[in-house]
Motif scaffolding. Structure first.
Motif, PDB file in Angstrom:
ATOM      1  N   LEU A 187       1.026  -1.267   0.037  1.00 21.61           N
ATOM      2  CA  LEU A 187      -0.150  -0.160   0.077  1.00 21.61           C
ATOM      3  C   LEU A 187       0.867   1.106  -0.131  1.00 21.61           C
ATOM      4  O   LEU A 187       0.395   2.421  -0.836  1.00 21.61           O
ATOM      5  CB  LEU A 187      -1.053   0.094   1.239  1.00 21.61           C
ATOM      6  CG  LEU A 187      -1.643   1.351   1.427  1.00 21.61           C
ATOM      7  CD1 LEU A 187      -2.962   1.501   0.471  1.00 21.61           C
ATOM      8  CD2 LEU A 187      -2.386   1.380   2.858  1.00 21.61           C
ATOM      9  N   ILE A 188       1.964   1.307   0.858  1.00 24.50           N
ATOM     10  CA  ILE A 188       2.855   2.423   0.839  1.00 24.50           C
ATOM     11  C   ILE A 188       3.394   2.858  -0.377  1.00 24.50           C
ATOM     12  O   ILE A 188       3.629   3.697  -0.863  1.00 24.50           O
ATOM     13  CB  ILE A 188       3.788   2.226   2.173  1.00 24.50           C
ATOM     14  CG1 ILE A 188       3.046   2.445   3.442  1.00 24.50           C
ATOM     15  CG2 ILE A 188       4.735   3.267   2.022  1.00 24.50           C
ATOM     16  CD1 ILE A 188       3.727   2.086   4.619  1.00 24.50           C
ATOM     17  N   ILE A 189       3.918   1.742  -1.144  1.00 21.38           N
ATOM     18  CA  ILE A 189       4.354   1.751  -2.481  1.00 21.38           C
ATOM     19  C   ILE A 189       3.675   2.307  -3.484  1.00 21.38           C
ATOM     20  O   ILE A 189       3.603   3.418  -4.109  1.00 21.38           O
ATOM     21  CB  ILE A 189       5.028   0.472  -2.924  1.00 21.38           C
ATOM     22  CG1 ILE A 189       6.078  -0.161  -2.099  1.00 21.38           C
ATOM     23  CG2 ILE A 189       5.396   0.560  -4.435  1.00 21.38           C
ATOM     24  CD1 ILE A 189       6.717  -1.378  -2.447  1.00 21.38           C
ATOM     25  N   ASN A 190       2.275   2.052  -3.345  1.00 22.43           N
ATOM     26  CA  ASN A 190       1.199   2.483  -4.138  1.00 22.43           C
ATOM     27  C   ASN A 190       0.928   3.838  -3.825  1.00 22.43           C
ATOM     28  O   ASN A 190       0.297   4.569  -4.753  1.00 22.43           O
ATOM     29  CB  ASN A 190      -0.032   1.525  -4.222  1.00 22.43           C
ATOM     30  CG  ASN A 190       0.265  -0.075  -4.960  1.00 22.43           C
ATOM     31  OD1 ASN A 190      -0.076  -0.976  -4.547  1.00 22.43           O
ATOM     32  ND2 ASN A 190       0.762   0.271  -6.144  1.00 22.43           N
ATOM     33  N   ALA A 191       0.782   4.281  -2.650  1.00 26.09           N
ATOM     34  CA  ALA A 191       0.643   5.507  -2.285  1.00 26.09           C
ATOM     35  C   ALA A 191       1.618   6.397  -2.722  1.00 26.09           C
ATOM     36  O   ALA A 191       1.153   7.771  -2.956  1.00 26.09           O
ATOM     37  CB  ALA A 191       0.386   5.395  -0.736  1.00 26.09           C
ATOM     38  N   GLY A 192       2.602   6.152  -2.786  1.00 25.73           N
ATOM     39  CA  GLY A 192       3.696   7.186  -3.049  1.00 25.73           C
ATOM     40  C   GLY A 192       3.605   7.214  -4.651  1.00 25.73           C
ATOM     41  O   GLY A 192       4.056   8.419  -5.016  1.00 25.73           O
ATOM     42  N   ILE A 193       3.473   6.122  -5.401  1.00 26.13           N
ATOM     43  CA  ILE A 193       3.610   6.212  -6.867  1.00 26.13           C
ATOM     44  C   ILE A 193       2.375   6.524  -7.717  1.00 26.13           C
ATOM     45  O   ILE A 193       2.333   7.273  -8.428  1.00 26.13           O
ATOM     46  CB  ILE A 193       4.212   4.879  -7.562  1.00 26.13           C
ATOM     47  CG1 ILE A 193       5.504   4.744  -7.007  1.00 26.13           C
ATOM     48  CG2 ILE A 193       4.333   4.777  -8.935  1.00 26.13           C
ATOM     49  CD1 ILE A 193       6.329   3.316  -6.796  1.00 26.13           C
ATOM     50  N   GLY A 275      -6.673   7.143  -0.163  1.00 26.07           N
ATOM     51  CA  GLY A 275      -8.072   7.287   0.482  1.00 26.07           C
ATOM     52  C   GLY A 275      -7.923   6.473   1.746  1.00 26.07           C
ATOM     53  O   GLY A 275      -8.263   7.170   2.906  1.00 26.07           O
ATOM     54  N   VAL A 276      -7.283   5.288   1.782  1.00 24.35           N
ATOM     55  CA  VAL A 276      -7.215   4.619   2.954  1.00 24.35           C
ATOM     56  C   VAL A 276      -6.147   5.388   4.013  1.00 24.35           C
ATOM     57  O   VAL A 276      -6.584   5.291   5.306  1.00 24.35           O
ATOM     58  CB  VAL A 276      -6.634   3.160   2.771  1.00 24.35           C
ATOM     59  CG1 VAL A 276      -6.249   2.546   4.034  1.00 24.35           C
ATOM     60  CG2 VAL A 276      -7.581   2.180   1.899  1.00 24.35           C
ATOM     61  N   ALA A 288      -2.511  13.940   7.499  1.00 21.29           N
ATOM     62  CA  ALA A 288      -2.046  13.411   6.237  1.00 21.29           C
ATOM     63  C   ALA A 288      -2.408  14.302   4.966  1.00 21.29           C
ATOM     64  O   ALA A 288      -3.061  13.834   4.169  1.00 21.29           O
ATOM     65  CB  ALA A 288      -2.702  11.978   5.932  1.00 21.29           C
ATOM     66  N   PRO A 289      -2.000  15.638   4.946  1.00 21.23           N
ATOM     67  CA  PRO A 289      -2.426  16.571   4.186  1.00 21.23           C
ATOM     68  C   PRO A 289      -2.099  16.145   2.664  1.00 21.23           C
ATOM     69  O   PRO A 289      -2.807  16.254   1.632  1.00 21.23           O
ATOM     70  CB  PRO A 289      -1.893  17.920   4.224  1.00 21.23           C
ATOM     71  CG  PRO A 289      -0.413  17.318   5.217  1.00 21.23           C
ATOM     72  CD  PRO A 289      -0.953  16.183   5.901  1.00 21.23           C
ATOM     73  N   VAL A 290      -0.893  15.417   2.420  1.00 21.44           N
ATOM     74  CA  VAL A 290      -0.363  15.295   1.005  1.00 21.44           C
ATOM     75  C   VAL A 290      -1.212  14.242   0.572  1.00 21.44           C
ATOM     76  O   VAL A 290      -1.485  14.182  -0.688  1.00 21.44           O
ATOM     77  CB  VAL A 290       1.121  14.985   0.891  1.00 21.44           C
ATOM     78  CG1 VAL A 290       1.510  14.663  -0.593  1.00 21.44           C
ATOM     79  CG2 VAL A 290       1.778  15.924   1.275  1.00 21.44           C
ATOM     80  N   ASN A 291      -1.358  13.072   1.210  1.00 21.02           N
ATOM     81  CA  ASN A 291      -2.383  12.159   0.716  1.00 21.02           C
ATOM     82  C   ASN A 291      -3.724  12.549   0.366  1.00 21.02           C
ATOM     83  O   ASN A 291      -4.492  12.178  -0.335  1.00 21.02           O
ATOM     84  CB  ASN A 291      -2.473  10.954   1.799  1.00 21.02           C
ATOM     85  CG  ASN A 291      -1.214   9.991   1.605  1.00 21.02           C
ATOM     86  OD1 ASN A 291      -1.290   9.332   0.740  1.00 21.02           O
ATOM     87  ND2 ASN A 291      -0.112  10.401   2.353  1.00 21.02           N
ATOM     88  N   SER A 292      -4.237  13.570   1.385  1.00 17.92           N
ATOM     89  CA  SER A 292      -5.602  13.919   1.103  1.00 17.92           C
ATOM     90  C   SER A 292      -5.542  14.959  -0.062  1.00 17.92           C
ATOM     91  O   SER A 292      -6.598  14.651  -0.919  1.00 17.92           O
ATOM     92  CB  SER A 292      -5.956  14.934   2.471  1.00 17.92           C
ATOM     93  OG  SER A 292      -6.966  15.592   2.147  1.00 17.92           O
TER      94      SER A 292
END
Ligand code: PAF
Length: 315
Positions: A187-193, A275-276, A288-292
């Motif tokens: 998940l962390i890999i996919n969240a970054g890329i 989103g997770v 988590a402002p950047v993911n948001s």
């Protein structure tokens, strides 16, 4: 053993082709689209890439009635389709059927568990790389291991049989007692890329070459790793930033799955990836402002496929 693969996407076709070629079990591909099912049934699943050029005569149906009860169901649809797909596939699931999810993101094991009972559900993460070229046609872009495991860490005989079955078919597989840690590590890999490539339309390698995207990637990964740490999830690597940057380099020429979705003007898996992180951060009371921001931007792209100004202005 009767195996049914649900969803004729890149990973579904890849597993269906390898398992059919092994000629050990009865293998079916379930496709909700009747015409496409008939076409793939007639032409087979064709592969090109790291495993050579070959075609497997996969049996395909759009009717669960035709297939009957299965021993193993592999769920290979996009995460936003899991709920509907498993409703349609319910007639395949009997008392002793195992259901394995080979999907991206977090949330699928929970959705399947709610629908079928958690005891039937097996989580999995695959590093096989496959791109859909057309109906039943895929490029096998890279070989990689598949990790399987139950959320409660138990290793019943069914999981050992799946490992053996996949390995004998040429799909390298191992079992983990901590599949949650493996799922979060992916998940962390996919969240970054994924979101960043979908927004910028860059391939994976460019994210770490360009200064701006590299900075955003680092922020997104740092936030995601912080959420995982607070949830006491044990990642399978020590340094999340170094890992995600290494994946960018190792898959430099790849168009991520989310970029492929955006290019085809499709729904994306953003709710199951960045989103997770946003939802879990909120629950934990951390930022988590950047993911948001990445989540909002991808949702805006999805909502505006036909509103985009593509032409360059004349003045
Ligand atoms: O979703 C994807 O595209 C892949 O998981 C990954 C690792 C980001 C490579 O493109």
């Amino acid at each position: 053993m009767k195996i049914v693969i649900v969803g004729p996407g890149a990973i579904g076709c890849l597993f269906a082709a390898f398992l059919t070629r092994a000629k050990r079990e009865e293998v079916w591909l379930l496709d909700k689209n009747k015409e496409r099912a008939a076409r793939i049934n007639q032409n087979g699943v064709s592969l090109e890439g790291v495993s050579g050029i070959w075609t497997a005569r996969v049996r395909v149906s759009s009717e669960t009635k035709e297939i009957g009860e299965a021993d193993l169901v592999l769920v290979c649809v996009k995460s936003y389709d899991t709920k509907q797909a498993i409703e349609r596939a319910k007639p395949l699931v009997g008392e002793d059927t195992s259901v394995l999810t080979l999907q991206n993101g977090i949330g699928n094991t929970e959705i399947l568990g709610e629908a079928l009972g958690q005891d039937k559900v097996i989580g999995a993460v695959t590093s096989q790389g496959a791109t859909l070229l057309g109906d039943g046609r895929i490029r096998h872009a890279g070989k990689g291991e598949t990790v399987v495991g139950r959320m409660d860490g138990k290793i019943p005989v069914q999981i050992r049989s799946i490992r053996e079955l996949f390995n004998k078919a040429g799909l390298e597989t191992r079992i983990s007692r901590d599949i949650k840690g493996v799922l979060w590590s992916k998940l962390i890999i996919n969240a970054g890329i994924n979101a960043l490539t979908a927004i910028t339309r860059l391939n994976n390698g460019k994210l770490v070459e360009l200064e701006g995207t590299r900075r955003i990637l680092r922020e997104a990964v740092t936030e995601a790793a912080r959420v995982a740490k607070r949830k006491r999830i044990k990642l399978i690597y020590d340094d999340p930033l170094a890992k995600v940057e290494a994946v960018c380099e190792a898959t430099a020429a790849n168009l991520s799955s989310m970029l492929q979705d955006v290019l085809r003007k499709r729904h994306t898996e953003i709710d199951f990836i960045n989103g997770v992180i946003v939802r879990q951060a909120q629950e934990l009371g951390i930022a988590a402002p950047v993911n948001s921001l990445l989540t909002d931007l991808v949702k805006t792209i999805e909502a505006s496929y036909d509103l985009r100004n593509e032409e360059s202005g004349s003045s």
